[in-house]
Write a protein that holds these residues in place. Structure first.
Motif, PDB file in Angstrom:
ATOM      1  N   ARG A 163       5.725   3.965   2.235  1.00 23.72           N
ATOM      2  CA  ARG A 163       6.957   3.207   1.986  1.00 23.72           C
ATOM      3  C   ARG A 163       6.676   1.892   1.269  1.00 23.72           C
ATOM      4  O   ARG A 163       7.230   0.840   1.615  1.00 23.72           O
ATOM      5  CB  ARG A 163       7.717   2.940   3.303  1.00 23.72           C
ATOM      6  N   LEU A 164       5.804   1.917   0.261  1.00 20.94           N
ATOM      7  CA  LEU A 164       5.456   0.711  -0.464  1.00 20.94           C
ATOM      8  C   LEU A 164       6.563   0.336  -1.437  1.00 20.94           C
ATOM      9  O   LEU A 164       7.129   1.196  -2.104  1.00 20.94           O
ATOM     10  CB  LEU A 164       4.145   0.917  -1.241  1.00 20.94           C
ATOM     11  N   ASP A 165       6.846  -0.962  -1.536  1.00 15.84           N
ATOM     12  CA  ASP A 165       7.805  -1.431  -2.524  1.00 15.84           C
ATOM     13  C   ASP A 165       7.101  -1.520  -3.882  1.00 15.84           C
ATOM     14  O   ASP A 165       5.883  -1.313  -3.969  1.00 15.84           O
ATOM     15  CB  ASP A 165       8.416  -2.768  -2.110  1.00 15.84           C
ATOM     16  N   PRO A 166       7.830  -1.798  -4.963  1.00 17.63           N
ATOM     17  CA  PRO A 166       7.197  -1.804  -6.295  1.00 17.63           C
ATOM     18  C   PRO A 166       5.992  -2.732  -6.419  1.00 17.63           C
ATOM     19  O   PRO A 166       5.006  -2.389  -7.067  1.00 17.63           O
ATOM     20  CB  PRO A 166       8.342  -2.224  -7.222  1.00 17.63           C
ATOM     21  N   ASP A 167       6.055  -3.936  -5.806  1.00 15.99           N
ATOM     22  CA  ASP A 167       4.914  -4.851  -5.878  1.00 15.99           C
ATOM     23  C   ASP A 167       3.689  -4.259  -5.202  1.00 15.99           C
ATOM     24  O   ASP A 167       2.571  -4.314  -5.732  1.00 15.99           O
ATOM     25  CB  ASP A 167       5.257  -6.192  -5.224  1.00 15.99           C
ATOM     26  N   ALA A 168       3.878  -3.693  -4.014  1.00 18.30           N
ATOM     27  CA  ALA A 168       2.757  -3.112  -3.287  1.00 18.30           C
ATOM     28  C   ALA A 168       2.233  -1.853  -3.979  1.00 18.30           C
ATOM     29  O   ALA A 168       1.027  -1.592  -3.975  1.00 18.30           O
ATOM     30  CB  ALA A 168       3.178  -2.787  -1.857  1.00 18.30           C
ATOM     31  N   GLN A 169       3.134  -1.084  -4.584  1.00 21.87           N
ATOM     32  CA  GLN A 169       2.706   0.119  -5.308  1.00 21.87           C
ATOM     33  C   GLN A 169       1.839  -0.260  -6.503  1.00 21.87           C
ATOM     34  O   GLN A 169       0.796   0.362  -6.755  1.00 21.87           O
ATOM     35  CB  GLN A 169       3.940   0.896  -5.782  1.00 21.87           C
ATOM     36  N   ALA A 170       2.236  -1.281  -7.240  1.00 19.07           N
ATOM     37  CA  ALA A 170       1.438  -1.737  -8.378  1.00 19.07           C
ATOM     38  C   ALA A 170       0.088  -2.268  -7.908  1.00 19.07           C
ATOM     39  O   ALA A 170      -0.948  -2.041  -8.548  1.00 19.07           O
ATOM     40  CB  ALA A 170       2.200  -2.827  -9.148  1.00 19.07           C
ATOM     41  N   HIS A 171       0.085  -2.958  -6.780  1.00 21.33           N
ATOM     42  CA  HIS A 171      -1.163  -3.477  -6.199  1.00 21.33           C
ATOM     43  C   HIS A 171      -2.096  -2.322  -5.835  1.00 21.33           C
ATOM     44  O   HIS A 171      -3.305  -2.396  -6.084  1.00 21.33           O
ATOM     45  CB  HIS A 171      -0.825  -4.291  -4.958  1.00 21.33           C
ATOM     46  N   LEU A 172      -1.549  -1.273  -5.264  1.00 16.31           N
ATOM     47  CA  LEU A 172      -2.345  -0.093  -4.907  1.00 16.31           C
ATOM     48  C   LEU A 172      -3.033   0.486  -6.137  1.00 16.31           C
ATOM     49  O   LEU A 172      -4.234   0.814  -6.102  1.00 16.31           O
ATOM     50  CB  LEU A 172      -1.436   0.960  -4.258  1.00 16.31           C
ATOM     51  N   HIS A 173      -2.316   0.587  -7.231  1.00 15.36           N
ATOM     52  CA  HIS A 173      -2.904   1.123  -8.463  1.00 15.36           C
ATOM     53  C   HIS A 173      -3.980   0.188  -9.009  1.00 15.36           C
ATOM     54  O   HIS A 173      -5.007   0.658  -9.528  1.00 15.36           O
ATOM     55  CB  HIS A 173      -1.816   1.352  -9.509  1.00 15.36           C
ATOM     56  N   ARG A 174      -3.771  -1.116  -8.902  1.00 16.64           N
ATOM     57  CA  ARG A 174      -4.798  -2.048  -9.379  1.00 16.64           C
ATOM     58  C   ARG A 174      -6.074  -1.923  -8.561  1.00 16.64           C
ATOM     59  O   ARG A 174      -7.184  -1.952  -9.111  1.00 16.64           O
ATOM     60  CB  ARG A 174      -4.269  -3.484  -9.342  1.00 16.64           C
ATOM     61  N   LEU A 175      -5.941  -1.796  -7.248  1.00 19.36           N
ATOM     62  CA  LEU A 175      -7.114  -1.674  -6.392  1.00 19.36           C
ATOM     63  C   LEU A 175      -7.920  -0.416  -6.713  1.00 19.36           C
ATOM     64  O   LEU A 175      -9.151  -0.407  -6.608  1.00 19.36           O
ATOM     65  CB  LEU A 175      -6.696  -1.643  -4.917  1.00 19.36           C
ATOM     66  N   ALA A 176      -7.211   0.642  -7.112  1.00 19.52           N
ATOM     67  CA  ALA A 176      -7.884   1.905  -7.405  1.00 19.52           C
ATOM     68  C   ALA A 176      -8.341   2.012  -8.859  1.00 19.52           C
ATOM     69  O   ALA A 176      -8.990   2.986  -9.239  1.00 19.52           O
ATOM     70  CB  ALA A 176      -6.955   3.080  -7.070  1.00 19.52           C
ATOM     71  N   GLY A 177      -7.983   1.025  -9.676  1.00 17.81           N
ATOM     72  CA  GLY A 177      -8.406   1.041 -11.072  1.00 17.81           C
ATOM     73  C   GLY A 177      -7.582   1.920 -11.967  1.00 17.81           C
ATOM     74  O   GLY A 177      -8.024   2.293 -13.056  1.00 17.81           O
ATOM     75  N   THR A 178      -6.360   2.257 -11.553  1.00 22.68           N
ATOM     76  CA  THR A 178      -5.507   3.102 -12.390  1.00 22.68           C
ATOM     77  C   THR A 178      -4.430   2.301 -13.106  1.00 22.68           C
ATOM     78  O   THR A 178      -3.621   2.882 -13.827  1.00 22.68           O
ATOM     79  CB  THR A 178      -4.827   4.202 -11.555  1.00 22.68           C
ATOM     80  N   ALA A 179      -4.402   0.984 -12.896  1.00 21.81           N
ATOM     81  CA  ALA A 179      -3.452   0.128 -13.615  1.00 21.81           C
ATOM     82  C   ALA A 179      -4.096  -0.349 -14.905  1.00 21.81           C
ATOM     83  O   ALA A 179      -5.315  -0.399 -15.026  1.00 21.81           O
ATOM     84  CB  ALA A 179      -3.060  -1.073 -12.746  1.00 21.81           C
ATOM     85  N   PRO A 180      -3.289  -0.703 -15.915  1.00 21.81           N
ATOM     86  CA  PRO A 180      -3.858  -1.222 -17.167  1.00 21.81           C
ATOM     87  C   PRO A 180      -4.740  -2.429 -16.907  1.00 21.81           C
ATOM     88  O   PRO A 180      -4.446  -3.263 -16.054  1.00 21.81           O
ATOM     89  CB  PRO A 180      -2.608  -1.612 -17.983  1.00 21.81           C
ATOM     90  N   ALA A 181      -5.816  -2.538 -17.634  1.00 26.18           N
ATOM     91  CA  ALA A 181      -6.750  -3.641 -17.452  1.00 26.18           C
ATOM     92  C   ALA A 181      -6.089  -4.970 -17.808  1.00 26.18           C
ATOM     93  O   ALA A 181      -5.297  -5.058 -18.741  1.00 26.18           O
ATOM     94  CB  ALA A 181      -7.991  -3.432 -18.311  1.00 26.18           C
TER      95      ALA A 181
END
Length: 279
Positions: free
Chosen positions: A75-93
């Motif tokens: 149940r992550l909100d958009p901010d937490a979802q984006a944070h999750l992707h950054r931690l895993a390295g799947t967000a844009p550098a």
């Protein structure tokens, strides 16, 4: 900030979700109030052993699809979802090479162009890089307008100035958690967290929840010794040519008592001649 930041985040967010909140029946003796690993795996549609390896740091490269499924399960909100992707390295550098704490002359002039609105510039660790005169007067109860997290947790004025201190504290820690996702190796963030943890048990408690929050728009409630209660809404604007910097501008609801209090606050602002920032 940690060798297993992804796993720590998943564990922390799992711990704050109860089975009834996600439509699952609680069964058996539960050692913690939150979801079990197996329950998160079921909700996300992934193998339970695979999810366990993610939390333990033995699996560090989940796909974007798996992360999206975990975000929905937790149940992550958009901010937490984006944070999750950054931690895993799947967000844009993030172009860290262009990150700077220097405020451009044009942005400094823009700050002074809001004489009736408190305005300041912060970086990801909530250091106040520049502020206009009204922002200085608004925050005059503090020892210094230097870092919003330090001011909230360590300055004696914080709990009285922020009349809804608990919400402000949660918001501040959420911003710092977001910063950890952008720059996990930040020496400045590491030192700030160390100092806050050493002197504030409230900060430690909130930091360990791994809640994430980005600055967008929100109402803030203050108690200023010269004008009394004051409710202002801030708008956070990204500074495009300085990644990580945000311009924060406060406004009052027109025609109401908060607008009157803000106008009174402007009378306490000393006249400062226009600085020559081109030098």
């Amino acid at each position: 900030m940690a060798d297993n930041a992804l796993g720590e985040f998943l564990r922390a967010r799992r711990a704050v979700l109860r089975p009834d909140e996600v439509g699952m029946a609680a069964y058996g003796v539960r050692r913690v109030a939150g979801l079990r690993r197996e329950e998160v795996a079921v909700l996300a549609g992934v193998n339970a052993d695979y999810y366990a390896r993610l939390e333990q740091g033995r699996e560090r490269r989940p796909s974007a699809q798996v992360l999206d499924a975990l975000g929905r399960a937790l149940r992550l909100d958009p901010d937490a979802q984006a944070h999750l992707h950054r931690l895993a390295g799947t967000a844009p550098a993030v172009p860290l090479g262009h990150t700077t704490d220097r405020v451009s002359p044009a942005l400094r002039r823009l700050l002074d162009g809001y004489p009736g609105s408190p305005a300041y510039v912060v970086n990801r660790t909530l250091d106040v890089l520049a502020a206009n005169a009204l922002a200085e007067v608004l925050h005059s109860p503090f020892e210094e307008l230097d870092n919003l997290a330090r001011m909230t947790f360590l300055d004696p004025a914080g709990r009285q100035f922020y009349t809804r201190w608990g919400g402000t504290a949660q918001s501040v820690v959420g911003h710092l958690r977001e910063a950890a996702g952008f720059e996990p190796d930040s020496a400045r963030l590491r030192e700030l967290v160390r100092v806050l943890s050493a002197h504030s048990s409230d900060f430690v408690r909130l930091w360990n929840t791994h809640a994430v929050r980005g600055k967008t728009q929100e109402a803030k409630h203050f108690l200023h010794p010269d004008v009394g209660p004051l409710t202002l809404t801030y708008l956070a604007l990204d500074v495009r040519d300085s990644p990580g910097q945000q311009l924060i501008v406060y406004q009052a609801e027109p025609g109401g008592p908060d607008a009157e209090a803000l106008t009174l606050l402007t009378t306490l602002t000393p006249f400062v001649p226009q600085a020559d920032f081109e030098a």
